[in-house]
Design a protein around this motif. Structure first.
Motif, PDB file in Angstrom:
ATOM      1  N   VAL A   1       0.870  -1.173   0.000  1.00 32.38           N
ATOM      2  CA  VAL A   1       0.000   0.000   0.000  1.00 32.38           C
ATOM      3  C   VAL A   1       0.903   1.218   0.000  1.00 32.38           C
ATOM      4  O   VAL A   1       1.848   1.291   0.785  1.00 32.38           O
ATOM      5  CB  VAL A   1      -0.878   0.051   1.271  1.00 32.38           C
TER       6      VAL A   1
ATOM      7  N   LYS B   1      -2.194   6.453  10.792  1.00 28.98           N
ATOM      8  CA  LYS B   1      -2.582   5.665  11.962  1.00 28.98           C
ATOM      9  C   LYS B   1      -3.852   4.864  11.682  1.00 28.98           C
ATOM     10  O   LYS B   1      -3.927   3.669  11.945  1.00 28.98           O
ATOM     11  CB  LYS B   1      -2.796   6.603  13.157  1.00 28.98           C
ATOM     12  N   ARG B   2      -4.830   5.537  11.110  1.00 29.42           N
ATOM     13  CA  ARG B   2      -6.089   4.876  10.788  1.00 29.42           C
ATOM     14  C   ARG B   2      -5.864   3.707   9.824  1.00 29.42           C
ATOM     15  O   ARG B   2      -6.401   2.610  10.017  1.00 29.42           O
ATOM     16  CB  ARG B   2      -7.042   5.915  10.175  1.00 29.42           C
ATOM     17  N   THR B   3      -5.060   3.981   8.806  1.00 24.26           N
ATOM     18  CA  THR B   3      -4.786   2.948   7.808  1.00 24.26           C
ATOM     19  C   THR B   3      -4.122   1.731   8.451  1.00 24.26           C
ATOM     20  O   THR B   3      -4.519   0.593   8.210  1.00 24.26           O
ATOM     21  CB  THR B   3      -3.863   3.516   6.703  1.00 24.26           C
TER      22      THR B   3
ATOM     23  N   LYS C   1      -4.193   0.778  11.555  1.00 24.26           N
ATOM     24  CA  LYS C   1      -5.129   0.066  12.438  1.00 24.26           C
ATOM     25  C   LYS C   1      -6.074  -0.797  11.612  1.00 24.26           C
ATOM     26  O   LYS C   1      -6.387  -1.925  11.984  1.00 24.26           O
ATOM     27  CB  LYS C   1      -5.939   1.057  13.271  1.00 24.26           C
ATOM     28  N   GLN C   2      -6.532  -0.243  10.483  1.00 27.47           N
ATOM     29  CA  GLN C   2      -7.451  -1.018   9.641  1.00 27.47           C
ATOM     30  C   GLN C   2      -6.780  -2.256   9.083  1.00 27.47           C
ATOM     31  O   GLN C   2      -7.405  -3.290   8.915  1.00 27.47           O
ATOM     32  CB  GLN C   2      -7.969  -0.147   8.501  1.00 27.47           C
ATOM     33  N   LEU C   3      -5.493  -2.115   8.784  1.00 28.01           N
ATOM     34  CA  LEU C   3      -4.779  -3.254   8.224  1.00 28.01           C
ATOM     35  C   LEU C   3      -4.458  -4.292   9.288  1.00 28.01           C
ATOM     36  O   LEU C   3      -4.067  -5.410   8.976  1.00 28.01           O
ATOM     37  CB  LEU C   3      -3.499  -2.786   7.528  1.00 28.01           C
ATOM     38  N   GLY C   4      -4.607  -3.898  10.549  1.00 24.98           N
ATOM     39  CA  GLY C   4      -4.423  -4.872  11.628  1.00 24.98           C
ATOM     40  C   GLY C   4      -2.993  -4.998  12.133  1.00 24.98           C
ATOM     41  O   GLY C   4      -2.626  -6.029  12.689  1.00 24.98           O
ATOM     42  N   PHE C   5      -2.174  -3.965  11.943  1.00 27.58           N
ATOM     43  CA  PHE C   5      -0.824  -3.996  12.522  1.00 27.58           C
ATOM     44  C   PHE C   5      -0.915  -3.996  14.040  1.00 27.58           C
ATOM     45  O   PHE C   5      -1.839  -3.417  14.610  1.00 27.58           O
ATOM     46  CB  PHE C   5      -0.010  -2.787  12.051  1.00 27.58           C
TER      47      PHE C   5
ATOM     48  N   PRO D   1      -0.558  -2.911  17.850  1.00 29.29           N
ATOM     49  CA  PRO D   1      -0.602  -1.560  18.412  1.00 29.29           C
ATOM     50  C   PRO D   1       0.779  -0.905  18.535  1.00 29.29           C
ATOM     51  O   PRO D   1       0.935   0.283  18.244  1.00 29.29           O
ATOM     52  CB  PRO D   1      -1.211  -1.762  19.795  1.00 29.29           C
TER      53      PRO D   1
ATOM     54  N   ARG E   1       1.985   2.538  16.790  1.00 32.71           N
ATOM     55  CA  ARG E   1       2.456   3.679  17.577  1.00 32.71           C
ATOM     56  C   ARG E   1       3.795   4.185  17.060  1.00 32.71           C
ATOM     57  O   ARG E   1       3.982   5.373  16.837  1.00 32.71           O
ATOM     58  CB  ARG E   1       2.596   3.268  19.047  1.00 32.71           C
TER      59      ARG E   1
ATOM     60  N   ILE F   1       3.673   0.583   2.625  1.00 32.48           N
ATOM     61  CA  ILE F   1       3.333  -0.392   3.665  1.00 32.48           C
ATOM     62  C   ILE F   1       3.277  -1.793   3.075  1.00 32.48           C
ATOM     63  O   ILE F   1       2.581  -2.025   2.078  1.00 32.48           O
ATOM     64  CB  ILE F   1       1.951  -0.057   4.277  1.00 32.48           C
ATOM     65  N   THR F   2       3.986  -2.711   3.681  1.00 27.18           N
ATOM     66  CA  THR F   2       3.832  -4.129   3.372  1.00 27.18           C
ATOM     67  C   THR F   2       3.539  -4.832   4.694  1.00 27.18           C
ATOM     68  O   THR F   2       3.701  -4.223   5.747  1.00 27.18           O
ATOM     69  CB  THR F   2       5.111  -4.731   2.747  1.00 27.18           C
ATOM     70  N   PRO F   3       3.120  -6.077   4.655  1.00 24.86           N
ATOM     71  CA  PRO F   3       2.825  -6.749   5.934  1.00 24.86           C
ATOM     72  C   PRO F   3       4.030  -6.788   6.871  1.00 24.86           C
ATOM     73  O   PRO F   3       3.863  -6.941   8.071  1.00 24.86           O
ATOM     74  CB  PRO F   3       2.423  -8.159   5.492  1.00 24.86           C
TER      75      PRO F   3
END
Lengths: 153, 456
Positions: free
Chosen positions: A12, A34-36, A38-42, A44, A48, A74-76
Motif C-alpha cells: 500500500v 494511523k487509521r490505515t 489500524k485497519q490493516l491490523g498492525f 498496536p 504507535r 506499507i507491506t505486511p
C-alpha cells in the motif's frame, strides 16, 4: 491533499502533501497513516512507532521547511516513510539529533512544538533513519519501521 | 450477563429512520436499516449521545424497575454525587432521608467511596506504582470502552482501579450484612445512575468478572419519586458524610483535583475525549501526570439520565463546596479502605477497525474501500444509512451494504437507463426506417449515458 495507491502485490502506498500554510491540517498525515495501519491490523506497538515517527517528521516539515511531501510504503512486514522538503536544510545533523536541541521559532514553541525531540524521537521509534540534508536546498528523511523490530522506547 | 449487553437501546415504534443519531455517533456504531436505526453492538460504548440527539426520543437507556426493591429483604441506595445537584437548594441529609422514605432501608453515598478511590490514586502516585504517563482515569465507563475498541496503545495508561460505585457497593453490602445478619443474596444494592454507560458497567463490570451491584435505577425516575417526599421532610436524619473531594467527582475536573496532581488535564465531551486520546497516542502529553476524561459535558452532571440542566447543576454543586469542605473529616474507614482496589481483570483490546485477520486480505479490502470511496459523491449525506461515504464504502467491502444504496449512484444508474430507453423508444427495425443513418448509432453504454450532454 493525500492519495493512496497500490503497488504490485501486497504493497500500500500513501502520499501526502504537507501544507505549512494551513495550521489546522498539521498532524493530518500521521492521523491518516494511523487509521490505515489500524485497519490493516498492525500490532498496536507498530502502529504507535510508525505514527509517532510520521507525526514528528510531518511537524518538522510544517515548522521548519514550509511544508513538503510524505510518501509511505506499507507491506505486511514493514513500513517505509520518506519525507522530502525543500526547506532551509540542516547544517549540523549530529547536533540536530541531540535531545532538546531546537531551532524552532518562538511562535512554534508557543504552539507547543519545538521541544527539540523531533529527530531524537524519530530515531528511537524507528529501526532505520537516514537523514540527508543540504543547506539551502532541503532535507530528505527515510525511516523504516519493521514489524517485530526493536524500539528504544 | 453477556458482554453484548447495552443499556442504550432503540424503541422501534418511535424511530422514524432519520439520520440524527447516526450522524452524531462518535464510534460510527449506528446504521439506518429498514427505516429504523440499528446499533452495531461491538461498536457501541453506551455514551448516550444518540439518546440526547434523537428528536423522536426513540433511543433510550434500559434500567431496572424500582419494583425490584421488593425482591430483597434489605435494600441500600447508592446515589451518584451528581444526584444531589438535581435538586433546588440541595440538602443532602434531606435527599438521603427521602431515599429511605421511598423504599430503601439504607443509603451509602458513592461520593464517600470516591474519596477512598482518590486517596488510593494519590497513594499510587506517591509510591510511583501508577501506569504509564499520562495516567488515564478509569472512572468513565464510556471512555474506557472507547479505549478498548479504538486506542489499544493506551490501555497501559489506564489506572486499573475500582470505580467509586463498585467500591460503594462492596462497602454498603458489608455494612448491611453486619447490621442485619442477612445473607449477601438477601441484600439488594442499587445504584442511582446519571447515565447508560454506568448502567452497562454495573451489569457487565469493567475489571471484574461478576457484577457487584444488584440493580441500577435511572436518576430521573428516582428524582420524580423523591421530589414530593422531600418537600415534607422537616427534620432529616443526619446521613451525609461525604466531603466535596468526593462530591466534586460529578463535575469534570473534580476527580483530577481530588487526585491532587499539579499537572492534570480534565476533558469532557466524547469528541473532545477522542481528540485528546489521539494526541496521547501521538506521543504528546507525556509530561502530564493525570488525565480525567468524561464522555459527558461537563462531567457526570451532563449524563442523559439527569434532570437538571448540567450547567445549573454545576453551579449548585460549586456553591455547596464551601459548606462541605469542613466536613472533610476522617470518614475513611467507613468508605472501604480495607478493600483491594486493584482490578481483577486487565482491559483487553477488542478491535473494531481491523478489516481482516489476514493482512494480505486487509490490504486488498483497503484498496477496494479506496476505490469505492473515490467513486462516491463525498457529501456524507447519510441517505444510504451509513454515517459517511467512507463508512458506506467500508460497509460495502465488509459485505453489509451495496453500491446502489447511495442515492447518487442510483441516480446515475437511472440516468443511464433513461438514455437507453430514449434510444429504444426511437428505434425502428430496418424495414420501417425512413432515414437509415439516423438509427445507426450504437446503443449507449453506461459510460456515455452518464454524460448525455457530451460527445457520443
Amino acid at each position: 491533499m493525500q492519495g493512496r495507491g497500490f503497488g504490485s502485490g501486497n504493497t500500500v502506498t500513501l502520499h501526502y502533501d504537507v501544507d505549512a500554510g494551513d495550521f489546522s491540517s498539521a498532524g493530518e498525515a500521521s492521523a491518516n497513516l494511523k487509521r490505515t495501519l489500524k485497519q490493516l491490523g498492525f500490532p498496536p506497538e507498530v502502529v504507535r512507532r510508525a505514527t509517532i515517527a510520521m507525526y514528528e517528521g510531518e511537524i518538522n516539515m510544517f515548522i521548519h521547511a514550509g511544508g513538503g511531501v510524505a510518501d509511505v510504503e506499507i507491506t505486511p512486514d514493514e513500513i517505509r516513510i520518506k519525507l522530502v522538503d525543500s526547506g532551509p536544510g540542516i547544517p549540523d545533523i549530529a547536533l540536530a539529533m541531540q535531545k532538546g536541541y531546537s531551532t524552532a521559532s518562538e511562535l512554534a514553541r508557543e504552539m507547543g512544538f519545538g521541544a527539540g525531540m523531533g529527530l531524537p524521537n524519530m530515531q528511537s521509534y524507528t529501526d532505520e533513519l537516514i537523514v540527508e540534508s543540504q543547506v539551502g536546498k532541503g532535507t530528505s528523511i527515510s525511516m523504516l519501521v519493521r514489524v517485530g523490530g526493536s524500539s528504544a522506547q | 450477563m453477556p458482554d453484548s449487553f447495552h443499556s442504550v437501546v432503540l424503541e422501534e415504534d418511535k424511530c422514524k429512520g432519520c439520520t440524527n443519531c447516526m450522524k452524531h455517533c462518535a464510534t460510527e456504531a449506528i446504521r439506518v436499516r429498514n427505516g429504523k436505526a440499528a446499533i452495531i453492538s461491538e461498536r457501541c460504548i453506551d455514551c448516550g449521545q444518540c439518546i440526547r440527539v434523537c428528536p423522536q426520543h426513540a433511543k433510550k437507556a434500559r434500567y431496572d424497575s424500582l419494583d425490584m426493591l421488593g425482591q430483597y429483604k434489605y435494600t441500600v441506595a447508592l446515589p451518584a454525587p451528581s444526584f444531589y445537584a438535581q435538586f433546588h437548594k440541595p440538602d443532602i441529609n434531606k435527599i438521603l432521608t427521602g431515599l429511605k422514605k421511598i423504599g430503601f432501608n439504607d443509603v451509602f453515598e458513592v461520593a464517600l467511596a470516591a474519596q477512598t478511590v482518590s486517596r488510593h490514586t494519590r497513594k499510587l502516585f506517591l509510591e510511583n506504582t501508577v501506569p504509564k504517563r499520562p495516567v488515564i482515569s478509569s472512572a468513565c465507563p464510556a471512555v474506557i470502552k472507547l479505549i478498548k475498541i479504538r486506542f489499544p496503545d493506551l490501555i497501559d495508561n489506564v489506572l486499573p482501579i475500582m470505580a467509586p460505585v463498585d467500591l460503594a457497593a462492596k462497602v454498603a453490602r458489608s455494612i448491611a450484612e453486619e447490621k442485619t445478619g442477612l445473607k449477601s443474596e438477601e441484600i439488594g444494592i442499587f445504584f442511582i445512575s446519571p447515565c447508560p454507560a454506568k448502567i452497562t458497567a454495573a451489569k457487565v463490570p469493567i475489571g471484574y468478572k461478576e457484577a457487584i451491584i444488584d440493580g441500577t435505577f435511572s436518576m430521573a425516575e428516582v428524582y420524580r419519586r423523591l421530589l414530593p417526599v422531600i418537600k415534607d421532610i422537616q427534620e432529616p436524619e443526619i446521613l451525609a458524610k461525604a466531603s466535596f473531594m468526593g462530591i466534586g467527582w460529578a463535575i469534570s475536573g473534580g476527580e483530577g483535583k481530588a487526585a491532587e496532581r499539579d499537572l492534570f488535564i480534565a476533558v469532557d465531551g466524547i469528541d473532545n475525549c477522542i481528540e485528546i486520546l489521539e494526541d496521547i497516542e501521538n506521543g504528546k502529553l507525556k509530561t502530564v501526570e493525570f488525565i480525567e476524561l468524561n464522555a459527558c459535558e461537563p462531567g457526570c452532571l451532563g449524563g442523559c439520565l439527569t434532570v437538571e440542566n448540567p450547567y445549573i447543576a454545576r453551579a449548585r454543586l460549586q456553591s455547596m463546596e464551601k459548606n462541605l469542605r469542613q466536613r472533610d473529616t476522617d470518614t475513611e474507614e467507613a468508605a472501604g479502605g480495607e478493600f483491594d482496589l486493584d482490578w481483577a481483570l486487565p482491559l483487553e483490546y477488542t478491535p473494531i477497525m481491523k478489516l481482516d485477520e489476514d493482512m494480505e486480505k486487509a490490504i486488498a479490502k483497503l484498496k477496494r474501500i479506496d476505490e469505492i470511496t473515490e467513486s462516491l459523491p463525498g457529501l456524507d449525506c447519510g441517505s444510504c444509512g451509513a454515517p459517511s461515504c467512507r463508512a458506506l464504502a467500508e460497509d460495502i467491502v465488509r459485505g453489509v451494504a451495496e453500491e446502489g444504496d447511495c442515492v447518487f449512484k442510483m441516480r446515475e444508474k437511472l440516468n443511464s437507463l433513461l438514455v437507453q430507453m430514449n434510444y429504444l423508444q426511437d428505434y425502428l427495425p430496418p424495414p420501417f426506417r425512413s432515414d437509415d443513418k439516423s438509427r445507426r448509432k450504437n446503443l449507449p453504454t453506461d459510460e456515455t449515458a452518464q454524460n448525455p450532454g457530451g460527445e457520443p
